[in-house]
Structures are given as C-alpha cells and as structure tokens.
Design a protein around this motif. Structure first.
Motif, mmCIF file in Angstrom:
data_model
loop_
_atom_site.group_PDB
_atom_site.id
_atom_site.type_symbol
_atom_site.label_atom_id
_atom_site.label_comp_id
_atom_site.label_asym_id
_atom_site.label_seq_id
_atom_site.Cartn_x
_atom_site.Cartn_y
_atom_site.Cartn_z
ATOM 1 N N GLN A 37 4.811 -4.858 -8.248
ATOM 2 C CA GLN A 37 3.559 -4.684 -8.981
ATOM 3 C C GLN A 37 2.418 -5.404 -8.265
ATOM 4 O O GLN A 37 1.909 -6.424 -8.729
ATOM 5 N N PHE A 38 2.058 -4.907 -7.109
ATOM 6 C CA PHE A 38 0.869 -5.424 -6.439
ATOM 7 C C PHE A 38 0.149 -4.257 -5.780
ATOM 8 O O PHE A 38 0.673 -3.129 -5.727
ATOM 9 N N TYR A 39 -1.041 -4.510 -5.290
ATOM 10 C CA TYR A 39 -1.961 -3.446 -4.897
ATOM 11 C C TYR A 39 -1.356 -2.453 -3.903
ATOM 12 O O TYR A 39 -1.296 -1.251 -4.167
ATOM 13 N N TYR A 40 -0.897 -2.942 -2.749
ATOM 14 C CA TYR A 40 -0.439 -2.027 -1.713
ATOM 15 C C TYR A 40 0.840 -1.297 -2.125
ATOM 16 O O TYR A 40 1.056 -0.136 -1.755
ATOM 17 N N ASP A 42 1.556 -0.351 -5.171
ATOM 18 C CA ASP A 42 1.148 0.708 -6.096
ATOM 19 C C ASP A 42 0.494 1.866 -5.347
ATOM 20 O O ASP A 42 0.681 3.032 -5.712
ATOM 21 N N LEU A 43 -0.270 1.548 -4.306
ATOM 22 C CA LEU A 43 -0.841 2.618 -3.486
ATOM 23 C C LEU A 43 0.255 3.434 -2.803
ATOM 24 O O LEU A 43 0.194 4.668 -2.759
ATOM 25 N N LEU A 44 1.259 2.756 -2.274
ATOM 26 C CA LEU A 44 2.346 3.453 -1.594
ATOM 27 C C LEU A 44 3.074 4.404 -2.534
ATOM 28 O O LEU A 44 3.365 5.545 -2.196
ATOM 29 N N ILE A 45 3.337 3.928 -3.751
ATOM 30 C CA ILE A 45 4.101 4.743 -4.693
ATOM 31 C C ILE A 45 3.307 5.981 -5.125
ATOM 32 O O ILE A 45 3.887 6.995 -5.521
ATOM 33 N N SER A 46 1.990 5.917 -5.004
ATOM 34 C CA SER A 46 1.173 7.085 -5.323
ATOM 35 C C SER A 46 1.491 8.247 -4.394
ATOM 36 O O SER A 46 1.364 9.414 -4.765
ATOM 37 N N PHE A 47 1.917 7.919 -3.170
ATOM 38 C CA PHE A 47 2.224 8.950 -2.177
ATOM 39 C C PHE A 47 3.731 9.175 -2.081
ATOM 40 O O PHE A 47 4.269 9.429 -0.999
ATOM 41 N N ARG A 48 4.397 9.106 -3.229
ATOM 42 C CA ARG A 48 5.858 9.232 -3.267
ATOM 43 C C ARG A 48 6.342 10.513 -2.600
ATOM 44 O O ARG A 48 7.252 10.483 -1.770
ATOM 45 N N PHE A 49 5.753 11.637 -2.928
ATOM 46 C CA PHE A 49 6.293 12.902 -2.447
ATOM 47 C C PHE A 49 6.036 13.135 -0.963
ATOM 48 O O PHE A 49 6.932 13.611 -0.252
ATOM 49 N N PRO A 50 4.864 12.797 -0.417
ATOM 50 C CA PRO A 50 4.730 12.870 1.049
ATOM 51 C C PRO A 50 5.710 11.945 1.775
ATOM 52 O O PRO A 50 6.238 12.307 2.836
ATOM 53 N N VAL A 212 -8.967 -3.806 -4.047
ATOM 54 C CA VAL A 212 -8.151 -4.590 -4.978
ATOM 55 C C VAL A 212 -8.910 -4.820 -6.285
ATOM 56 O O VAL A 212 -8.334 -4.740 -7.381
ATOM 57 N N ALA A 213 -10.213 -5.083 -6.186
ATOM 58 C CA ALA A 213 -11.013 -5.316 -7.397
ATOM 59 C C ALA A 213 -11.051 -4.070 -8.281
ATOM 60 O O ALA A 213 -10.890 -4.151 -9.506
ATOM 61 N N HIS A 214 -11.257 -2.906 -7.674
ATOM 62 C CA HIS A 214 -11.268 -1.659 -8.443
ATOM 63 C C HIS A 214 -9.898 -1.370 -9.044
ATOM 64 O O HIS A 214 -9.800 -0.858 -10.165
ATOM 65 N N TRP A 215 -8.851 -1.699 -8.309
ATOM 66 C CA TRP A 215 -7.485 -1.500 -8.810
ATOM 67 C C TRP A 215 -7.248 -2.356 -10.056
ATOM 68 O O TRP A 215 -6.707 -1.881 -11.055
ATOM 69 N N HIS A 216 -7.667 -3.615 -9.988
ATOM 70 C CA HIS A 216 -7.528 -4.506 -11.155
ATOM 71 C C HIS A 216 -8.327 -3.960 -12.340
ATOM 72 O O HIS A 216 -7.843 -3.972 -13.486
ATOM 73 N N ASN A 217 -9.542 -3.490 -12.081
ATOM 74 C CA ASN A 217 -10.363 -2.957 -13.171
ATOM 75 C C ASN A 217 -9.757 -1.682 -13.765
ATOM 76 O O ASN A 217 -9.824 -1.471 -14.977
ATOM 77 N N ARG A 218 -9.195 -0.834 -12.913
ATOM 78 C CA ARG A 218 -8.516 0.362 -13.433
ATOM 79 C C ARG A 218 -7.387 -0.029 -14.374
ATOM 80 O O ARG A 218 -7.260 0.492 -15.487
ATOM 81 N N GLY A 240 -9.117 12.341 -19.401
ATOM 82 C CA GLY A 240 -9.954 11.816 -18.330
ATOM 83 C C GLY A 240 -9.279 11.802 -16.974
ATOM 84 O O GLY A 240 -8.064 11.969 -16.843
ATOM 85 N N ASP A 241 -10.095 11.621 -15.977
ATOM 86 C CA ASP A 241 -9.634 11.341 -14.626
ATOM 87 C C ASP A 241 -9.266 9.865 -14.620
ATOM 88 O O ASP A 241 -10.133 9.000 -14.474
ATOM 89 N N LEU A 242 -7.993 9.556 -14.790
ATOM 90 C CA LEU A 242 -7.558 8.166 -14.957
ATOM 91 C C LEU A 242 -7.239 7.487 -13.635
ATOM 92 O O LEU A 242 -6.882 6.314 -13.611
ATOM 93 N N ASN A 243 -7.341 8.230 -12.529
ATOM 94 C CA ASN A 243 -7.147 7.657 -11.195
ATOM 95 C C ASN A 243 -5.808 6.930 -11.061
ATOM 96 O O ASN A 243 -5.726 5.839 -10.480
ATOM 97 N N ILE A 244 -4.759 7.568 -11.593
ATOM 98 C CA ILE A 244 -3.419 6.997 -11.495
ATOM 99 C C ILE A 244 -2.406 8.136 -11.553
ATOM 100 O O ILE A 244 -2.625 9.139 -12.248
ATOM 101 N N VAL A 245 -1.320 7.998 -10.811
ATOM 102 C CA VAL A 245 -0.258 9.009 -10.856
ATOM 103 C C VAL A 245 0.689 8.668 -12.011
ATOM 104 O O VAL A 245 0.838 7.497 -12.382
ATOM 105 N N PRO A 246 1.345 9.662 -12.591
ATOM 106 C CA PRO A 246 2.157 9.402 -13.784
ATOM 107 C C PRO A 246 3.432 8.618 -13.529
ATOM 108 O O PRO A 246 4.067 8.161 -14.480
ATOM 109 N N TRP A 247 3.834 8.453 -12.258
ATOM 110 C CA TRP A 247 5.039 7.660 -11.988
ATOM 111 C C TRP A 247 4.697 6.219 -11.602
ATOM 112 O O TRP A 247 5.580 5.441 -11.250
ATOM 113 N N SER A 248 3.436 5.833 -11.685
ATOM 114 C CA SER A 248 3.054 4.441 -11.450
ATOM 115 C C SER A 248 3.513 3.570 -12.619
ATOM 116 O O SER A 248 3.539 4.012 -13.780
ATOM 117 N N GLY A 249 3.834 2.329 -12.316
ATOM 118 C CA GLY A 249 4.223 1.394 -13.368
ATOM 119 C C GLY A 249 3.098 1.071 -14.323
ATOM 120 O O GLY A 249 3.348 0.573 -15.431
#
Length: 319
Positions: A37-40, A42-50, A212-218, A240-249
């Motif tokens: 559960q940290f920034y990078y 969570d970014l990596l897991i967003s690209f799970r399928f690629p 990282v700041a925007h990630w925390h605010n999201r 809304g556009d929640l800027n998160i993938v559904p498999w994120s923690g």
C-alpha cells in the motif's frame, strides 16, 4: 577437453538466460498482484493486465525455447487471470418502473464539441446527467435544460465545484458541496426524488494520481465518500471519474457493488492517441450502488473530443 569446456559454458549461459526470463516473468506477475500500500505499488497494480500480457509473452518465449514446464506454468497463471477480461455473463434484470437512468462523462475542459454533445444529450432519454471537467466558460450552454430539469452547478452561488455539473430530470430536494480542503478537494451530495422516495447521489472527480500528493488526496476523498455513503440509510449511488481501477486496494466499498463488477468488463479511459482496448485502456469511470439497487443495463461508448468514454446505465430500485 576444449569441446567439453565450451559445451559446459554454452549450457551454463543458456540456463542463465532461461533463469533470467523466468525471473522477469515472475517479477511482472508479482508486480501485477502486489499487496503493498504505497504510491508506486498502487500505480503498478493499475497496469495489471499489460503486465500479465508481457509475462505471457515471456512464457511463450520459454515454450518456444523448449522450456515447456516453466513456460507452461507461467502461461497458465497469466491466462487464468487475463480471462477475467472476457465477458462471461450479461445483465438479465429487466428495467422496472422504479428505475433511475444515468449518463456520466468526463467531458475534457478543452473539448471543442461540448455544444454539439449537449444538444444531442438534451434529446436522449436519461434521468440524471453527470458532467465532469465542465468549464465555467460554457455555463451558458446549460440554459436550454432549465425548463425541463433541475441543475446543480448552474447557480452563481454554487459555481461549478470541482468542474462538476449535474442535470437531473428528477427533482433535486437537497444539494450539498462537501469540502475536505476548501474548494480544492471534495464531492457533491444530492438527494433526488424517485417515485416519492429520496435517492442519495454522490458525485466526485478525485485528483488523478500523477504525484504522491494527488494520490493521497484521491485516497482521502474516496475514503471520506465511502464513510459518508455507509451512513446513508436509504438507497444511494456514486458516480464519477474516480481515477482508480476496481482491483486497487483503495477501491473499497463494503456492502456495495460497482458497475464494473455487476456487468461485463469494460474500459473507460485511454490517452487520446491510444486506441481503447482491454489492454491499453483503464476502467476508472465508475458507478457504485448499495444493496437497494440492482443494475439492469450498462453501455460504455465513445465520446468525441474526450479521452474518456461515456457510461450509460440503469439502476433498478428494489421493492
């Protein structure tokens, strides 16, 4: 003797190369499912399928190099997880009389076709229209809706908070801007009247996690909205556009369901220059609803001038 040494060196080098390919493939799979559960992470897991597609390519390379056992196992792991992208079911619930039809879209502030889109949308069937990244310069384009709908974001006193406009053909009986950090971070809470029954609608557009700041605010905004929705006693939904993938923690809605989970897999965002596919695009536009609703339809379609697709869905209110 020399031939034996050369053969040994060749075999060692070949095995080393195989080991490197296996290691890289396994690292890609671990990155795709990492639990951290940290920034990078969570970014990596967003690209799970690629990441899984890249690992599958390496697995097939191992098979081609006659390393069938390693390649087969890795390929099976990738294929099983990629199979979640294949639509396996369809919505079977028929729309009821107590249903709410929603259209939502991230317009793009610089979309040159907004006037055309609003004219087209005015003639389409929907109960609630959620517009995000709506520029204040286009406020005058909302005037044609005034005689047929209730608007949030048109009044001067409201402004257009977080670039959000909501147009509702159902009466809006309560409107609230919930501020977490002044006018920079927050969400909209509305109560709509459907068949004399109040429906709570939460609308938000959290920051894109580009820093990282925007990630925390999201995450802060999603958590606050999650806490608020859990305290609602009646039917509610989030759009809304929640800027998160559904498999994120951080996509965590206990006792609620999402359009992504209830319907076929979809994608809703890709950079404008990239073609939307299940591998190159991401599902970051969402609808989430509690147990007093079920989803009877969902359509995700192109929207000219935006790098997002428009979500159109119908929520049935359970009796």
């Amino acid at each position: 003797m020399i031939k034996a040494i050369m053969s040994w060196r060749y075999n060692f080098k070949q095995r080393y190369n195989f080991a490197v390919i296996v290691a890289i493939a396994l690292m890609l799979i671990v990155a795709a499912f990492n639990p951290w559960q940290f920034y990078y992470a969570d970014l990596l897991i967003s690209f799970r399928f690629p990441l899984l597609v890249a690992a599958l390519f390496l697995a097939l390379l191992l098979v081609a190099l006659k390393q069938g056992w390693f390649g087969g196992v890795i390929a099976m792991i990738c294929i099983i997880n990629l199979s979640s992208l294949v639509p396996l079911h369809s919505l079977e619930t028929a729309p009821s009389e107590a249903a709410i039809t929603v259209k939502q879209i991230n317009l793009n502030y610089n979309n040159p076709y907004i006037e055309m889109h609003l004219k087209n949308l005015q003639n389409q069937p929907w109960d609630v229209l959620v517009l995000q990244e709506f520029s204040d310069l286009n406020r005058h384009l909302l005037t044609p809706f005034l005689n047929t709908a209730s608007l949030f974001g048109y009044r001067e006193v409201e402004g257009i908070p977080y670039g959000i406009v909501v147009i509702s053909r159902l009466p809006i009986i309560h409107r609230q801007q919930v501020k977490l950090d002044g006018d920079r971070l927050g969400y909209i809470k509305l109560k709509l009247l459907l068949n004399k029954r109040p429906i709570t609608a939460f609308v938000a557009h959290p920051p894109s996690p580009r820093t990282v700041a925007h990630w925390h605010n999201r995450n802060r905004l999603l958590s606050a909205m999650g806490n608020a929705s859990s305290q609602e006693s009646g039917p509610w939904f989030i759009a809304g556009d929640l800027n998160i993938v559904p498999w994120s923690g951080y996509f965590n809605w206990p006792n609620a369901q999402s359009c992504y989970a209830a319907a076929n897999a979809y994608t809703s965002f890709a950079p404008a220059a990239v073609k939307h596919t299940l591998i190159t695009a991401l599902p970051i536009d969402h609808c989430i609803f509690n147990q007093e609703f079920n989803l009877s339809s969902l359509d995700v379609s192109e929207f000219k001038g935006s790098d997002h697709k428009i979500l159109s869905y119908t929520l049935n209110l359970k009796s």
